[in-house]
Design an enzyme around this catalytic site. Structure first.
Site, PDB file in Angstrom:
ATOM      1  N   HIS A 211       0.865  -1.187   0.000  1.00  0.00           N
ATOM      2  CA  HIS A 211       0.000   0.000   0.000  1.00  0.00           C
ATOM      3  C   HIS A 211       0.899   1.234   0.000  1.00  0.00           C
ATOM      4  CE1 HIS A 211      -3.676   2.352   0.836  1.00  0.00           C
ATOM      5  NE2 HIS A 211      -2.830   3.158   1.466  1.00  0.00           N
ATOM      6  N   CYS A 212       0.756   2.068  -1.023  1.00  0.00           N
ATOM      7  CA  CYS A 212       1.621   3.232  -1.185  1.00  0.00           C
ATOM      8  C   CYS A 212       0.845   4.502  -0.858  1.00  0.00           C
ATOM      9  CB  CYS A 212       2.164   3.299  -2.613  1.00  0.00           C
ATOM     10  SG  CYS A 212       3.305   4.676  -2.869  1.00  0.00           S
ATOM     11  N   PRO A 213       1.127   5.156   0.273  1.00  0.00           N
ATOM     12  CA  PRO A 213       0.408   6.401   0.587  1.00  0.00           C
ATOM     13  C   PRO A 213       0.758   7.544  -0.354  1.00  0.00           C
ATOM     14  CG  PRO A 213       2.160   6.002   2.187  1.00  0.00           C
ATOM     15  CD  PRO A 213       2.082   4.777   1.325  1.00  0.00           C
TER      16      PRO A 213
ATOM     17  N   GLY B 204      -1.692   7.164  -2.931  1.00  0.00           N
ATOM     18  CA  GLY B 204      -3.048   7.120  -2.392  1.00  0.00           C
ATOM     19  C   GLY B 204      -3.832   5.887  -2.785  1.00  0.00           C
ATOM     20  N   ASN B 205      -3.151   4.757  -2.933  1.00  0.00           N
ATOM     21  CA  ASN B 205      -3.850   3.550  -3.361  1.00  0.00           C
ATOM     22  C   ASN B 205      -2.965   2.338  -3.085  1.00  0.00           C
ATOM     23  OD1 ASN B 205      -5.816   1.933  -4.444  1.00  0.00           O
ATOM     24  ND2 ASN B 205      -5.764   2.826  -6.492  1.00  0.00           N
TER      25      ASN B 205
END
Length: 377
Positions: free
Chosen positions: A168-170, A173-174
């Site tokens: 999960h890559c902040p 944003g997804n």
């Protein structure tokens, strides 16, 4: 008098999907709820590039070549396109099981494991599948009520199982999974090239100005229309942003290049799935770097199985006032033809729709079978 009238209300499936995602543009855009760092990413990229195009590019295009701003614009547009494609797409979310499917799986697990005495821990819910002569374990997800397909994992932030889950890559944003990993890789690759490009020509800009008026005079004053202090501070700001971005983004690009060459995910690398004590070989690797890169970056992209914009029709009853006066016939229910003297009231309206719970997950995948093991490679 008031009459109950049934009116159909159109509801899209994305409005009823479980999980912690947000949807925009009537379900066309799908993102995680935590989008603050994604906005910071946009601000840094747009701000740095805007300063570069507004100041340095104009000078470099005249002194060196007009191709400098053109190539920078190509890199910028490509990086923004891949970023938005990564952030706004379905990463490969696996639908949750229907109530009937979940009950069937629970019954199958109980029949397999038998009755567990009180005080004893039940055995783990795992299925073994063979892929390329390697045993792969499919773990049961207690939230989605499914046995996850190979390489899938449950994201605790989005609360969804994602196929070929990477991480999960902040910053985007997804989640990054099977359906958007190639765009994520192309984004960080193009962003690395863009950062190196801007950083290099910022240094060239300062060097050219220093050759003409000296380095100290370049810092103190810049001939032209714009104030010298603002130009100097903005150039220094660009250099600092690019310098600190360079190490993180270029390092991340190198790490994912290594993973693509091995056909491995970040989740598998962190857990040591194929490099642990058992030294189990990666069953998804072709043993060839070119083949692995082609499969990850150029293979067919599977369609989304969520059907986010599918239609769920729900009936809701609304009361309407009847404007005509009440007559003798309105006090009596209609008489059915051929009934033996009885006044048969008209049965109430029945909704032809299925229960809402079933429709929520009507696009869900069936429970993985042994054939799913063959689809994993």
């Amino acid at each position: 008098m008031s009459v109950m009238v049934a009116r159909k209300k159109v509801v899209r499936k994305w409005e009823k999907l479980p999980g912690r995602n947000t949807f925009c543009c009537d379900g066309r855009i799908m993102m995680a709820r935590q989008k603050g760092i994604f906005y910071l990413t946009l601000f840094l990229i747009l701000g740095t590039c805007a300063l570069f195009f507004a100041f340095e590019c104009r000078y470099l295009a005249v002194q060196l070549s007009p191709a400098i701003p053109v190539f920078a614009a190509v890199l910028f547009l490509f990086a923004m396109a891949t970023l938005l494609r990564t952030s706004f797409s379905d990463p490969g979310v696996i639908p949750r099981a229907l109530p009937d499917e979940a009950a069937f799986i629970e019954m199958e697990i109980e029949a397999t494991n038998g009755t567990v005495p009180q005080g004893q821990r039940p055995p783990p819910r795992i299925k073994n599948f063979q892929i390329n002569n390697q045993i792969v374990k499919l773990k049961y997800c207690y939230t989605c009520k499914i046995f996850r397909p190979p390489r899938a994992s449950h994201c605790s932030i989005c609360d969804n199982c994602v196929e070929r889950f990477d991480h999960h890559c902040p910053w985007v944003g997804n989640c990054v999974g099977k359906r958007n990993y190639r765009y994520f890789y192309l984004f960080i690759l193009s962003l690395s090239l863009l950062t190196i490009y801007i950083f290099t020509f910022n240094i060239v800009y300062v060097a050219l100005k220093s050759l003409k008026i000296g380095f100290l005079n370049t810092l103190k004053e810049t001939p032209g229309t714009y104030p010298s202090t603002s130009l100097t501070l903005l150039t220094v700001l660009e250099v600092l942003i690019c310098f600190f971005t360079l190490w993180s983004v270029v390092g991340l690009t190198g790490f994912h290049t290594f993973l693509v060459a091995l056909n491995q995910t970040t989740n598998e690398d962190i857990k040591g799935s194929w490099t642990g004590k058992n030294r189990v070989q990666n069953p998804y690797s072709h043993g060839n770097i070119v083949k692995n890169c082609c499969e990850v970056l150029c293979g067919p992209l599977p369609p989304s199985v969520l059907d986010r914009r599918g239609i769920l029709q729900q009936e809701e009853s609304t009361a309407q006032d009847e404007s005509c006066p009440r007559g003798p016939s309105s006090q009596e229910p209609p008489i059915a033809q051929g009934s033996p003297g009885g006044q048969v009231p008209v049965p109430p309206l029945r909704s032809a729709e299925m229960p809402e719970e079933k429709q929520l997950t009507s696009g869900e995948l069936p429970v993985p079978s042994q054939d799913a093991g063959q689809a994993g490679h």
